[in-house]
Motif scaffolding. Structure first.
Motif, PDB file in Angstrom:
ATOM      1  N   TYR A 203       0.846  -1.190   0.000  1.00  0.00           N
ATOM      2  CA  TYR A 203       0.000   0.000   0.000  1.00  0.00           C
ATOM      3  C   TYR A 203       0.881   1.239   0.000  1.00  0.00           C
ATOM      4  CZ  TYR A 203      -3.768  -3.211   1.107  1.00  0.00           C
ATOM      5  OH  TYR A 203      -4.667  -4.245   1.052  1.00  0.00           O
ATOM      6  N   ARG A 205       0.930   5.757  -0.056  1.00  0.00           N
ATOM      7  CA  ARG A 205       0.209   6.952   0.370  1.00  0.00           C
ATOM      8  C   ARG A 205       1.149   8.138   0.305  1.00  0.00           C
ATOM      9  NH1 ARG A 205      -2.514   7.980   6.367  1.00  0.00           N
ATOM     10  NH2 ARG A 205      -4.324   9.192   5.638  1.00  0.00           N
ATOM     11  N   GLN A 222      -3.511   3.567  -1.206  1.00  0.00           N
ATOM     12  CA  GLN A 222      -3.806   2.894  -2.461  1.00  0.00           C
ATOM     13  C   GLN A 222      -3.088   1.537  -2.502  1.00  0.00           C
ATOM     14  OE1 GLN A 222      -5.759   4.034  -5.216  1.00  0.00           O
ATOM     15  NE2 GLN A 222      -5.488   1.919  -5.883  1.00  0.00           N
TER      16      GLN A 222
END
Length: 227
Positions: A203, A205, A222
């Motif tokens: 992930y 960010r 994301q």
């Protein structure tokens, strides 16, 4: 007689104390949900999870205590409270935005939704990601919320879970503020560390740091699929 009188008085005190205790125990817990978001131009501002606070105050009670409300990383918040009229304030210095000393009048009646407007120093208005091998690149656009603020850094984080920020990350890619023009897209890149290359996904960010501010404003996390 004195002994009987003493025993009677003691029993009476115990009964009164027990009744008082039961009365306290029988108070209903708050059932109304106050929820909302901290927003700039109608869009939520991402923050560091459980670090940024709002304060809720209610007048007219013997104990005038604040209710602390922590803002989630996606900019949302919620709390169970009693119906009534409250003052909602932004804790000075808590978030990545300009201090505002005014309060928001909130009337709670059942489930109530209230968005809290803020003026961030800077905000991430766009972040689109691509991966090439072990490198992840973000195309980023930063908006200026406060004309007097100076942009320090833009940081691209990568981690194994959606809970990622300055405290929770495995690697950071940094772009210095001098290289960023608010409103103009630019790229930031981070390399996936060896400890995460075997994962199915990671992930990412983006966070934007302002000179003199402790907290960053963040984009939404994301997911980047690796396998």
């Amino acid at each position: 007689m004195k002994v009987r009188s003493y025993i009677y008085s003691l029993l009476l005190l115990l009964v009164i104390a027990g009744a008082s205790s039961c009365k306290k125990d029988n108070y209903e817990a708050p059932k109304s949900k106050l929820s909302g978001r901290v927003v700039f131009n109608g869009q939520p501002i991402g923050v560091r999870s459980n670090q940024v606070q709002l304060e809720l105050w209610q007048h007219g009670y013997d104990f005038f205590n604040k209710i602390q409300i922590f803002v989630d990383q996606n900019g949302s918040f919620s709390a169970l409270v009693f119906d009534g009229d409250y003052k909602l304030t932004r804790l000075p210095g808590s978030g990545p935005w300009v201090t505002q000393t005014d309060s928001i009048d909130v009337h709670v009646s059942g489930n109530t939704i209230v968005d809290v407007p803020v003026t961030p120093y800077f905000a991430v208005t766009n972040a689109a990601y691509t991966r090439s091998g072990n490198d992840i690149t973000a195309s980023v656009t930063i908006a200026r919320g406060d004309q007097g603020s100076q942009l320090e850094q833009v940081r691209l984080y990568v981690f194994r879970t959606t809970l990622l920020d300055q405290d929770n990350n495995s690697a950071i890619g940094v772009v210095n503020g001098a290289a960023v023009t608010p409103g103009t897209p630019f790229n930031a890149t981070v390399t996936i560390p060896a400890a995460l290359t075997g994962a199915d996904a990671v992930y990412v960010r983006v966070g934007v740091k302002t000179v003199g501010a402790n907290e960053l404003a963040y984009s939404a996390p994301q997911k980047i699929q690796l396998k």
